[in-house]
Design an enzyme around this catalytic site. Sequence first.
Site, mmCIF file in Angstrom:
data_model
loop_
_atom_site.group_PDB
_atom_site.id
_atom_site.type_symbol
_atom_site.label_atom_id
_atom_site.label_comp_id
_atom_site.label_asym_id
_atom_site.label_seq_id
_atom_site.Cartn_x
_atom_site.Cartn_y
_atom_site.Cartn_z
ATOM 1 C CG ASP A 1 -2.428 0.829 1.239
ATOM 2 O OD1 ASP A 1 -1.879 1.924 0.608
ATOM 3 O OD2 ASP A 1 -3.310 -0.182 1.544
ATOM 4 C CG HIS B 1 -3.226 8.121 -1.363
ATOM 5 N ND1 HIS B 1 -4.185 7.514 -1.127
ATOM 6 C CD2 HIS B 1 -2.548 7.854 -0.094
ATOM 7 C CE1 HIS B 1 -4.297 6.605 0.306
ATOM 8 N NE2 HIS B 1 -3.351 7.284 0.424
ATOM 9 C CD GLU C 1 -2.978 -3.565 2.816
ATOM 10 O OE1 GLU C 1 -3.132 -4.548 3.307
ATOM 11 O OE2 GLU C 1 -3.065 -2.043 2.383
ATOM 12 C CG ASP D 1 -1.151 4.271 2.645
ATOM 13 O OD1 ASP D 1 -1.217 5.362 1.600
ATOM 14 O OD2 ASP D 1 -2.286 4.658 3.696
ATOM 15 C CB SER E 1 -6.329 2.599 0.629
ATOM 16 O OG SER E 1 -4.973 3.192 0.370
ATOM 17 C CG ASP F 1 -3.184 1.003 -2.584
ATOM 18 O OD1 ASP F 1 -2.262 1.339 -2.688
ATOM 19 O OD2 ASP F 1 -4.242 1.357 -1.746
ATOM 20 C CG HIS G 1 -0.761 9.127 4.203
ATOM 21 N ND1 HIS G 1 -1.865 10.117 4.222
ATOM 22 C CD2 HIS G 1 -0.798 7.805 4.163
ATOM 23 C CE1 HIS G 1 -2.677 9.002 3.027
ATOM 24 N NE2 HIS G 1 -2.490 7.764 3.346
HETATM 25 MG MG MG Z 1 -3.788 -0.963 2.409
HETATM 26 ZN ZN ZN Z 2 -3.487 6.273 2.020
#
Ligand code: MG
Ligand code: ZN
Length: 354
Positions: A36, A318, A244, A249, A77, A291, A253
């Site tokens: 991710d 993102h 995953e 991710d 996501s 993703d 962030h």
């Molecule tokens: Mg995810």
């Molecule tokens: Zn995110």
Amino acid sequence: MFYNYWKKLTVMFIFCASVLTVSAQTPKNIIFMIGDGMGLAQLYAAMTANGGQLNIEQCTYTGFSKTYSANHYITDSAAGGTALACGVKTKNGMIGMSPDTVAVPSLVVFAAEKKKSTGVVAVCSVTHATPASFVAHQDNRNKDEAIASDFLKSPIDVFIGGGLKFFQDRSDKCDLTKELKKKGYLVALNMEEVKKAESGKLAGLLAYEHPETALERGNMLKEASLTAINLLNQNKNGFFLMIEGSQIDWAGHDNSESRTISETLDFDATIGAVLDFAKNDGNTLVVITADHETGGLTIMNGDLKKRDVELKFNKTDHTGLMVPVYAYGPGAEKFTGIQENIEIPMKMKKMWSE
Ligand code: MG
Ligand code: ZN
């Protein structure tokens, strides 16, 4: 007699060649790995920190995926997970359904219809957007309790991640872990219990909400993935498994350089174990992608010998970048070039439809 000998040999050759062609293109098992928020910079940062190499390099085919959603240039996501799980572009925030809120079956359902075993492994709550996209159908990713209920309606055999809260500590006072047990799942609340699972269905709910960061949770992702493979691989018809690397991710962030690297290395360690299985098995396709990219990460400078890398994030959300796709095993060559994210599950479905 001489003629017959050659005729037999030719028939045998054609038979062998067709068997080889079929086994070369149609994998019995598919392991779909999603980092991710993992763009090229996240991977190359981890590669540099690791002295210039990663397990993912063993993948023999590479491509790119366009990640935009049905209503945004930049996906979230939920839409990104739904694209990869179900093969439809949907609106940001939506799980396992088309933009007009019609539920779309995921690869888990498709594989189950082919009498294969199915699983998802994540290092977030299993109700979080990416794993949820493979199991649930909800118009809003934040409906964690409804998503947890959808697990009981799904044919899924194995799921491991966090999210005990949404199964047990619910506003409707239902204890879904009891329902899971009634349906034949072993409910495991820690890694020791997960590792004890030798066969059958498994619900691993290893955190109240989300598992800890890579440095704190140790090799949970790798061990949970190997347990899932061991359980699912007992089906003679094969299996589908989604794994995953969920927190790459979140590091993006937070613009955390160290966590970007440690989460990506944790995902790559799992990739190494999965590729070892696939190599040994010979009948497993492994596809690895993201993703979307998170953080607009750039590499400003680095030193491979010193394993130093200078990173720069450009935002805390993102980006619209294409993400890399890596593939290994029978059918891997189908994932080269530039493709829509939704084409990835479509190609998998097509392979299993032939
Ligand atoms: Mg995810
Ligand atoms: Zn995110």
